[in-house]
Design an enzyme around this catalytic site. Structure first.
Site, PDB file in Angstrom:
ATOM      1  N   ASP A 135     -46.657  19.958  -8.050  1.00 36.11           N
ATOM      2  CA  ASP A 135     -46.499  18.606  -8.487  1.00 36.11           C
ATOM      3  C   ASP A 135     -45.743  18.540  -9.813  1.00 36.11           C
ATOM      4  O   ASP A 135     -45.779  17.850 -10.687  1.00 36.11           O
ATOM      5  CB  ASP A 135     -47.800  17.827  -8.664  1.00 36.11           C
ATOM      6  CG  ASP A 135     -47.562  16.263  -8.810  1.00 36.11           C
ATOM      7  OD1 ASP A 135     -46.492  15.815  -8.284  1.00 36.11           O
ATOM      8  OD2 ASP A 135     -48.425  15.666  -8.980  1.00 36.11           O
ATOM      9  N   SER A 137     -47.723   9.733 -15.891  1.00 29.84           N
ATOM     10  CA  SER A 137     -47.522  10.914 -15.378  1.00 29.84           C
ATOM     11  C   SER A 137     -46.135  11.529 -15.353  1.00 29.84           C
ATOM     12  O   SER A 137     -45.109  11.135 -15.661  1.00 29.84           O
ATOM     13  CB  SER A 137     -47.323  10.731 -13.583  1.00 29.84           C
ATOM     14  OG  SER A 137     -48.749  10.081 -13.066  1.00 29.84           O
ATOM     15  N   HIS A 164     -44.516  13.762  -7.648  1.00 29.02           N
ATOM     16  CA  HIS A 164     -44.859  12.504  -7.393  1.00 29.02           C
ATOM     17  C   HIS A 164     -44.043  11.233  -7.852  1.00 29.02           C
ATOM     18  O   HIS A 164     -44.121  10.346  -7.452  1.00 29.02           O
ATOM     19  CB  HIS A 164     -46.488  12.079  -7.039  1.00 29.02           C
ATOM     20  CG  HIS A 164     -47.181  12.107  -8.573  1.00 29.02           C
ATOM     21  ND1 HIS A 164     -47.850  13.029  -9.205  1.00 29.02           N
ATOM     22  CD2 HIS A 164     -47.204  10.922  -9.204  1.00 29.02           C
ATOM     23  CE1 HIS A 164     -48.302  12.268 -10.246  1.00 29.02           C
ATOM     24  NE2 HIS A 164     -47.863  11.092 -10.278  1.00 29.02           N
TER      25      HIS A 164
END
Length: 330
Positions: free
Chosen positions: A91, A171, A34
């Site tokens: 992811d 992230s 992402h």
């Protein structure tokens, strides 16, 4: 720092929007899918494609990001990064940079096996929250075997929960144990405000270590699958299933269908719970996360033995064993 014009097809690359992990001396960088999703979309990677699709990402080989590394002299250098492979369902994405070997220090890998990681264990999160680079926060592992709902809509089993501060920009960065070994990739937070509320999640390193080599070799991941959907814990409890993976759906052409497994359905007296998988090759299965974690240890075409509890209109029956030949995830 000046750079010559790139000969690699490129997308507009936003800066400071994530973190990453040096995987090896060949310049492979691991991050969250992402983090670079907007760049991949410009090359035709549809955000609405099936999460289980094993087709190569159309952005493979394209410049999709800028990666900043700190060299041995302490100075930072930014490099073009091309996509090597991506796995939306977990992811994860692998990039590659052409950086000198002395600027690449791979992390040591730890383990996320049950019994190795423990609730209460010290952990450290490193990343670039809100663009503040090289930020380290500390906390403890506050939960294990969590199902993580990723920003892409997939459910990642076996997640690590931590109270170490994880914010936008973390992230793709590492979650480390107290010895500096990688135990997870920070990927999500649970928050009503968009900032850390003491509930962060990381993809377990054992999942990362399974996915990344496949992405480096082939650019995609092929997983063994039963071809089933598993009910949430809340639905399972409503159907009086206290333990195990309750099957809510079965793909008609999948491995479970071929073995004769049954999903939740309507019977003469109302809703009948589907088969409940309680063990896989003797390994106890407490929920859907346990099931999918167990499947990650096997290969497509392997036969596994499931221990199931079947419910009929007359109620739950005796536990039985069913052999299933794993198929590729569809």
């Amino acid at each position: 720092m000046g750079r010559g014009p790139s000969t690699i097809p490129e997308a507009d690359v936003p800066e400071g929007n994530g973190s990453g992990i040096v995987w090896d001396k060949s310049g492979h960088i691991v991050t969250n899918y992402h983090v670079i999703a907007s760049a991949l979309a410009k090359f035709g990677a549809s955000p609405n494609a099936p999460l289980s699709s094993s087709a190569p990402n159309p952005a493979v080989g394209k410049r999709v990001a800028l990666v900043t590394l700190q060299g041995p002299n302490g100075l930072q250098q930014t490099y073009d990064a091309v996509l090597v492979g991506a796995d939306r369902s977990r992811d994860l994405a692998v990039l590659q940079v052409s950086a000198p070997a002395d600027s690449l220090t791979p992390l040591m890998l730890g383990s996320s096996e049950p019994g190795v990681l423990r609730v209460g264990q010290l952990c450290l999160a490193i990343g670039n929250p809100f663009g503040f680079d090289k930020t380290l926060t500390t906390g403890v592992i506050s939960g294990l075997n969590r199902d993580i709902r990723s920003q892409l809509g997939s459910t990642i089993p076996g997640g690590i929960q931590t109270d170490a501060a994880i914010n936008p920009g973390n992230s793709g960065g590492p979650l480390l144990d107290s010895s500096g070994r990688l135990i997870g990739v920070n990927t999500a937070i649970f928050t009503p405000t968009g900032t850390s509320a003491g509930v962060g999640f990381a993809i377990p390193v054992d999942t990362v270590a399974s996915v990344v080599p496949q992405l480096i070799t082939t650019g995609r991941v092929l997983r063994p699958s039963l071809g089933v959907q598993v009910s949430s814990d809340a639905i399972a409890q409503k159907l009086k299933v206290q333990s195990g993976a309750l099957l809510s759906g079965i793909q008609p052409d999948g491995a479970a269908a071929a073995a004769g497994l049954l999903s939740t359905r309507r019977g003469l007296g109302g809703v009948v719970a589907g088969d409940v998988i309680v063990a896989l090759n003797g390994r106890k299965v407490l929920n859907g996360g346990d099931l999918f974690n167990a499947l990650e240890q096997y290969k497509i075409g392997e036969m596994v033995k499931l221990s199931i509890v079947r419910t009929t209109d007359q109620g739950p029956q005796e536990q039985q064993e069913v052999e299933v030949t794993l198929q590729a995830e569809k």
